[in-house]
Design a protein around this motif. Sequence first.
Motif, PDB file in Angstrom:
ATOM      1  N   THR A  37      21.485  11.163 -14.717  1.00  0.00           N
ATOM      2  CA  THR A  37      22.721  11.865 -14.390  1.00  0.00           C
ATOM      3  C   THR A  37      23.106  12.844 -15.497  1.00  0.00           C
ATOM      4  OG1 THR A  37      23.530  10.029 -13.041  1.00  0.00           O
ATOM      5  CG2 THR A  37      25.166  11.591 -13.875  1.00  0.00           C
ATOM      6  N   PHE A  60      27.915   4.055 -18.974  1.00  0.00           N
ATOM      7  CA  PHE A  60      29.135   4.494 -18.304  1.00  0.00           C
ATOM      8  C   PHE A  60      28.816   5.458 -17.157  1.00  0.00           C
ATOM      9  CE2 PHE A  60      31.268   3.830 -22.640  1.00  0.00           C
ATOM     10  CZ  PHE A  60      31.464   2.482 -22.347  1.00  0.00           C
ATOM     11  N   ALA A  61      27.880   6.385 -17.404  1.00  0.00           N
ATOM     12  CA  ALA A  61      27.501   7.332 -16.344  1.00  0.00           C
ATOM     13  C   ALA A  61      26.839   6.605 -15.179  1.00  0.00           C
ATOM     14  CB  ALA A  61      26.567   8.396 -16.908  1.00  0.00           C
ATOM     15  N   CYS A  63      27.443   3.507 -14.294  1.00  0.00           N
ATOM     16  CA  CYS A  63      28.510   2.793 -13.584  1.00  0.00           C
ATOM     17  C   CYS A  63      29.317   3.739 -12.696  1.00  0.00           C
ATOM     18  CB  CYS A  63      29.428   2.092 -14.589  1.00  0.00           C
ATOM     19  SG  CYS A  63      28.661   0.693 -15.446  1.00  0.00           S
ATOM     20  N   ARG A  64      29.596   4.945 -13.188  1.00  0.00           N
ATOM     21  CA  ARG A  64      30.321   5.920 -12.359  1.00  0.00           C
ATOM     22  C   ARG A  64      29.507   6.276 -11.118  1.00  0.00           C
ATOM     23  NH1 ARG A  64      31.653   8.273 -17.410  1.00  0.00           N
ATOM     24  NH2 ARG A  64      29.987   9.801 -17.139  1.00  0.00           N
ATOM     25  N   VAL A  67      29.732   3.341  -8.680  1.00  0.00           N
ATOM     26  CA  VAL A  67      31.031   3.313  -7.997  1.00  0.00           C
ATOM     27  C   VAL A  67      31.087   4.395  -6.926  1.00  0.00           C
ATOM     28  CG1 VAL A  67      33.509   3.696  -8.315  1.00  0.00           C
ATOM     29  CG2 VAL A  67      32.254   2.256  -9.932  1.00  0.00           C
ATOM     30  N   TYR A  68      30.572   5.590  -7.242  1.00  0.00           N
ATOM     31  CA  TYR A  68      30.588   6.685  -6.261  1.00  0.00           C
ATOM     32  C   TYR A  68      29.723   6.329  -5.052  1.00  0.00           C
ATOM     33  CZ  TYR A  68      30.842  11.492  -4.594  1.00  0.00           C
ATOM     34  OH  TYR A  68      31.074  12.613  -3.841  1.00  0.00           O
ATOM     35  N   TYR A 217      23.497  13.624  -7.850  1.00  0.00           N
ATOM     36  CA  TYR A 217      24.850  13.314  -8.321  1.00  0.00           C
ATOM     37  C   TYR A 217      25.143  14.060  -9.619  1.00  0.00           C
ATOM     38  CZ  TYR A 217      28.708  10.614 -10.283  1.00  0.00           C
ATOM     39  OH  TYR A 217      29.901  10.244 -10.864  1.00  0.00           O
ATOM     40  N   SER A 222      28.951  15.392 -10.692  1.00  0.00           N
ATOM     41  CA  SER A 222      29.525  15.179 -12.027  1.00  0.00           C
ATOM     42  C   SER A 222      29.727  16.460 -12.815  1.00  0.00           C
ATOM     43  CB  SER A 222      28.638  14.225 -12.831  1.00  0.00           C
ATOM     44  OG  SER A 222      27.360  14.798 -13.067  1.00  0.00           O
TER      45      SER A 222
END
Length: 302
Positions: A37, A60-61, A63-64, A67-68, A217, A222
Amino acid sequence: MDDLFKSLTEKVGNFAAKWTAYAAFGSFLLYLIGYLTLRFQLSTYGVATDLDLFDERYLFAGCRFLVYVVSSVPNILIVALVVAAIGYVPWRLTPLPVRERVRRWFAEWYAKPLPLPLLGIVLAVLFIQLAMRRCFAFGNLLLQKQLPDEWISSVLLTSDGKLTLYFSGLMAGTLLTVFIAWQAVARGDSLNGAARLLTGVLVFLVAVEFLLLPVNYGVLISTQQLPQVAELPGDAKSPDYQRVWLVWNSKETLTYFLYGPQDRRVLLTVPRKDAQVRIVAYDDIYCVLFSADHSESRPCSR
């Protein structure tokens, strides 16, 4: 009852024993997804920087992204239910002998070892070539004067809702090929040599689709929002540029995108040195830069 409790206890114990391996594998996947990502996000911006091998931002990326993806599942289910409802009425109105012939034809077709994996391969190749790889057309967008002359450029500038539906479509196509691959693999020993080869190719293409999801993504989703900052730090201040955005924040450097009169654009990297970053807004950067190419109702203030 005792047997059920004992069986449940054994399953929980086995899962707990393997929890460390599951957690390690899940963390690796999140790191890989997060790296893809961020790597393609920076490539789309045109930022030349080396990413560290280990960085918590990958997690963190990832996980984002996860979630998306989860938040996009309801869109897929809604579309699938609508399509099923539309197709159900004509199917029920079809004469019973015709339905029986269709069922027999499908059963005979499905029983053959080659058609199912071959169908999956055709769908996966078309989907990868015509949809999932199109995001590679974007690169160094912050320094380009106009978007590439590709249909995917309209996706980049569309509304948030339509962009979400597009990504949901990518997920739906991937899940369709996953289902076909699962059905092909489930046949197991009943497959001949050619069918096993085609199934192996299909599984490989499914893996490619999964890797291309975080790439899309990172390029399309992003990259949309950039934080606008009040000023450049220290000696890097320049009155020639009207607006400044923070593009990348690493441990040693800060990378800014400067936008000035006559469509002047510069990517500037300065030493971090504990510089303060004052964010004043989050802007849709593509609408700012390419609003002349935009014809939808999405707000594109310059």
